[in-house]
Design an enzyme around this catalytic site. Structure first.
Site, PDB file in Angstrom:
ATOM      1  N   ARG A 107      64.154   8.285 -52.795  1.00 16.23           N
ATOM      2  CA  ARG A 107      65.465   7.616 -52.897  1.00 16.23           C
ATOM      3  C   ARG A 107      66.490   8.731 -52.959  1.00 16.23           C
ATOM      4  O   ARG A 107      66.504   9.519 -53.915  1.00 16.23           O
ATOM      5  CB  ARG A 107      65.538   6.720 -54.132  1.00 16.23           C
ATOM      6  CG  ARG A 107      66.964   6.256 -54.404  1.00 16.23           C
ATOM      7  CD  ARG A 107      67.061   5.127 -55.387  1.00 16.23           C
ATOM      8  NE  ARG A 107      66.623   3.881 -54.783  1.00 16.23           N
ATOM      9  CZ  ARG A 107      66.872   2.681 -55.292  1.00 16.23           C
ATOM     10  NH1 ARG A 107      67.524   2.558 -56.421  1.00 16.23           N
ATOM     11  NH2 ARG A 107      66.456   1.588 -54.675  1.00 16.23           N
ATOM     12  N   HIS A 134      68.211   0.784 -46.447  1.00 14.90           N
ATOM     13  CA  HIS A 134      67.318   0.330 -47.521  1.00 14.90           C
ATOM     14  C   HIS A 134      66.230  -0.541 -46.893  1.00 14.90           C
ATOM     15  O   HIS A 134      66.150  -1.742 -47.150  1.00 14.90           O
ATOM     16  CB  HIS A 134      68.118  -0.433 -48.579  1.00 14.90           C
ATOM     17  CG  HIS A 134      67.416  -0.554 -49.908  1.00 14.90           C
ATOM     18  ND1 HIS A 134      66.158  -0.026 -50.155  1.00 14.90           N
ATOM     19  CD2 HIS A 134      67.799  -1.155 -51.076  1.00 14.90           C
ATOM     20  CE1 HIS A 134      65.811  -0.303 -51.394  1.00 14.90           C
ATOM     21  NE2 HIS A 134      66.782  -0.975 -51.974  1.00 14.90           N
ATOM     22  N   GLN A 137      63.836  -2.967 -48.896  1.00 14.93           N
ATOM     23  CA  GLN A 137      64.505  -4.163 -49.403  1.00 14.93           C
ATOM     24  C   GLN A 137      64.497  -5.287 -48.363  1.00 14.93           C
ATOM     25  O   GLN A 137      64.254  -6.448 -48.683  1.00 14.93           O
ATOM     26  CB  GLN A 137      65.953  -3.811 -49.774  1.00 14.93           C
ATOM     27  CG  GLN A 137      66.718  -4.979 -50.344  1.00 14.93           C
ATOM     28  CD  GLN A 137      66.172  -5.418 -51.695  1.00 14.93           C
ATOM     29  OE1 GLN A 137      66.026  -4.621 -52.602  1.00 14.93           O
ATOM     30  NE2 GLN A 137      65.852  -6.702 -51.834  1.00 14.93           N
ATOM     31  N   ASP A 230      75.558  -8.125 -51.694  1.00 15.27           N
ATOM     32  CA  ASP A 230      75.118  -7.011 -52.543  1.00 15.27           C
ATOM     33  C   ASP A 230      76.325  -6.616 -53.393  1.00 15.27           C
ATOM     34  O   ASP A 230      77.444  -7.093 -53.179  1.00 15.27           O
ATOM     35  CB  ASP A 230      74.641  -5.850 -51.644  1.00 15.27           C
ATOM     36  CG  ASP A 230      74.016  -4.692 -52.429  1.00 15.27           C
ATOM     37  OD1 ASP A 230      73.756  -4.855 -53.638  1.00 15.27           O
ATOM     38  OD2 ASP A 230      73.789  -3.628 -51.825  1.00 15.27           O
ATOM     39  N   CYS A 269      69.904  -8.217 -53.381  1.00 16.52           N
ATOM     40  CA  CYS A 269      68.839  -7.245 -53.697  1.00 16.52           C
ATOM     41  C   CYS A 269      68.786  -6.883 -55.167  1.00 16.52           C
ATOM     42  O   CYS A 269      67.775  -6.387 -55.637  1.00 16.52           O
ATOM     43  CB  CYS A 269      69.004  -6.005 -52.835  1.00 16.52           C
ATOM     44  SG  CYS A 269      70.494  -5.057 -53.214  1.00 16.52           S
ATOM     45  N   ARG A 297      59.514  -7.280 -53.561  1.00 17.60           N
ATOM     46  CA  ARG A 297      59.527  -5.831 -53.310  1.00 17.60           C
ATOM     47  C   ARG A 297      58.109  -5.284 -53.458  1.00 17.60           C
ATOM     48  O   ARG A 297      57.660  -4.449 -52.667  1.00 17.60           O
ATOM     49  CB  ARG A 297      60.459  -5.127 -54.313  1.00 17.60           C
ATOM     50  CG  ARG A 297      61.936  -5.446 -54.152  1.00 17.60           C
ATOM     51  CD  ARG A 297      62.498  -4.889 -52.857  1.00 17.60           C
ATOM     52  NE  ARG A 297      62.320  -3.456 -52.740  1.00 17.60           N
ATOM     53  CZ  ARG A 297      63.101  -2.534 -53.322  1.00 17.60           C
ATOM     54  NH1 ARG A 297      64.155  -2.919 -54.007  1.00 17.60           N
ATOM     55  NH2 ARG A 297      62.843  -1.238 -53.186  1.00 17.60           N
TER      56      ARG A 297
HETATM   57  N1  NVA Z   1      73.887  -1.012 -52.195  1.00 14.07           N
HETATM   58  C1  NVA Z   1      73.298  -0.710 -53.485  1.00 14.07           C
HETATM   59  C2  NVA Z   1      71.883  -1.167 -53.511  1.00 14.07           C
HETATM   60  C3  NVA Z   1      71.199  -0.951 -54.828  1.00 14.07           C
HETATM   61  C4  NVA Z   1      69.770  -1.379 -54.795  1.00 14.07           C
HETATM   62  C5  NVA Z   1      73.417   0.785 -53.775  1.00 14.07           C
HETATM   63  O1  NVA Z   1      73.192   1.574 -52.865  1.00 14.07           O
HETATM   64  O2  NVA Z   1      73.740   1.138 -54.899  1.00 14.07           O
HETATM   65  N1   CP Z   2      67.141  -3.520 -55.122  1.00  9.18           N
HETATM   66  C1   CP Z   2      66.834  -2.282 -55.556  1.00  9.18           C
HETATM   67  O1   CP Z   2      66.517  -1.377 -54.787  1.00  9.18           O
HETATM   68  O2   CP Z   2      66.834  -2.139 -56.904  1.00  9.18           O
HETATM   69  P1   CP Z   2      66.704  -0.775 -57.726  1.00  9.18           P
HETATM   70  O3   CP Z   2      67.932   0.037 -57.450  1.00  9.18           O
HETATM   71  O4   CP Z   2      66.609  -1.216 -59.136  1.00  9.18           O
HETATM   72  O5   CP Z   2      65.470  -0.038 -57.269  1.00  9.18           O
END
Ligand code: NVA
Ligand code: CP
Length: 311
Positions: A107, A134, A137, A230, A269, A297
């Site tokens: 990540r 992502h 997801q 989101d 998500c 997930r």
């Molecule tokens: N769009 C959000 C998704 C979190 C799972 C982010 O990147 O923070």
């Molecule tokens: N939806 C998602 O990726 O959640 P987290 O940021 O908690 O991993």
């Protein structure tokens, strides 16, 4: 090397096979305690490493528990706790971790970190979220829609909100699954407004994806099979006040949800910010599938890791 970095780079047949495997594995575990291994654990002896440059709840716990259920192991580290945080290169880290583990999930802040890592790694690399993708997801989201009876081919999925990393992966998935993707994002927060995601929609359309961008929130919602959104401020976004102001009219509330099909599904998500991108009523209401979506997930990613490892 079968990396799982962008859905745009994986064949429709492989994506379909991953979803089918996820459905099957989920069904095969019915009634089993969560920590118990699967009836046919496919990754005995395999280890997944996970590197996090950003916070995570779902991704971290679902990957870790997923590896356990598959009979394998996982090792988790925050990038700041690694020599990466002190300046060791992504490339050197990739070469070293390739000697220890069978696959790596990352990540990252910058998407480029994941592709650079993959370029030097001898093992498959999985994108656990970057600034403009992502993919894991979206596999969970599609699994959720299918198990609620939506046939993806021809289904109308409406994205209402920020043109962010999650939306990018929906765009990348559109050619493979044949759903209609309607997008409603405010000026300044559209995929086309971001240099990192410019051209993504056109590229998907060139592969026959049915994508309609630039819609009003209500036009996107009208008759849709699913309304998806989101958070308005993603990890790394610094312009919070501007975002909240621009995205205010894009909230999914009961009236907007009522414009969709009567049995339309609400997806998010998570984490969710009640009173911003959707009302509490929508998030907690009967049409919301967000808790199944979160659970999925786990099932979707187990299939992703198996695909990466050829299991
Ligand atoms: N769009 C959000 C998704 C979190 C799972 C982010 O990147 O923070
Ligand atoms: N939806 C998602 O990726 O959640 P987290 O940021 O908690 O991993």
């Amino acid at each position: 090397m079968p990396h799982f970095i962008s859905l745009a780079d994986i064949s429709a047949a492989d994506l379909r096979a991953i979803l089918d495997d996820a459905h099957e594995m989920k069904a095969a575990r019915k009634g089993l305690p969560k920590g118990k291994t699967d009836p046919r654990p496919a990754l005995k002896g395999d280890t997944l490493a996970m590197i996090f440059e950003k916070a995570s709840t779902r991704t971290r716990f679902s990957f870790e528990q997923g590896m356990r259920q598959l009979g394998g192991n996982s090792i988790v580290a925050g990038a700041q706790d690694m020599q990466l945080g002190r300046g060791e290169s992504v490339a050197d880290t990739a070469r070293v971790l390739s000697r220890f583990v069978d696959a790596v999930m990352i990540r990252s802040n910058a998407h480029r970190t994941i592709t650079d890592f993959a370029n030097q790694a001898d093992v498959p690399v999985i994108n656990g979220l970057s600034d403009h993708n992502h993919p894991c997801q979206i596999m969970a989201d599609l699994l959720t829609l299918e198990e609620r009876g939506v046939t993806l081919k021809g289904a109308v999925l409406a994205w209402i909100g920020d043109g962010n990393n999650v939306l990018s992966s929906f765009v990348n998935a559109a050619p493979a699954f044949g759903f209609e993707l309607r997008i409603s994002s405010p000026e300044g927060y559209r995929l086309e407004d971001n240099p990192k995601t410019q051209g993504l929609i056109t590229a998907a359309q060139a592969k026959q994806a049915n994508i309609r961008d630039g819609l009003t929130p209500d036009a996107a919602a009208d008759g849709a099979d699913a309304l998806i959104t989101d958070c308005w401020v993603s990890m790394g976004d610094t312009d919070k006040a501007e975002r909240l102001a621009a995205l205010g009219p894009y909230q999914i509330d009961a009236a907007r949800l009522a414009r969709a099909k009567t049995d339309a599904i609400f997806l998010h998500c998570l984490p969710a910010y009640r009173g911003q991108e959707m009302t509490t009523q929508v998030l907690e209401g009967g049409q919301s599938a967000v808790w199944d979506e979160a659970e999925n997930r786990l099932h979707a990613q187990k299939a992703v890791i198996k695909w990466c490892l050829g299991a």
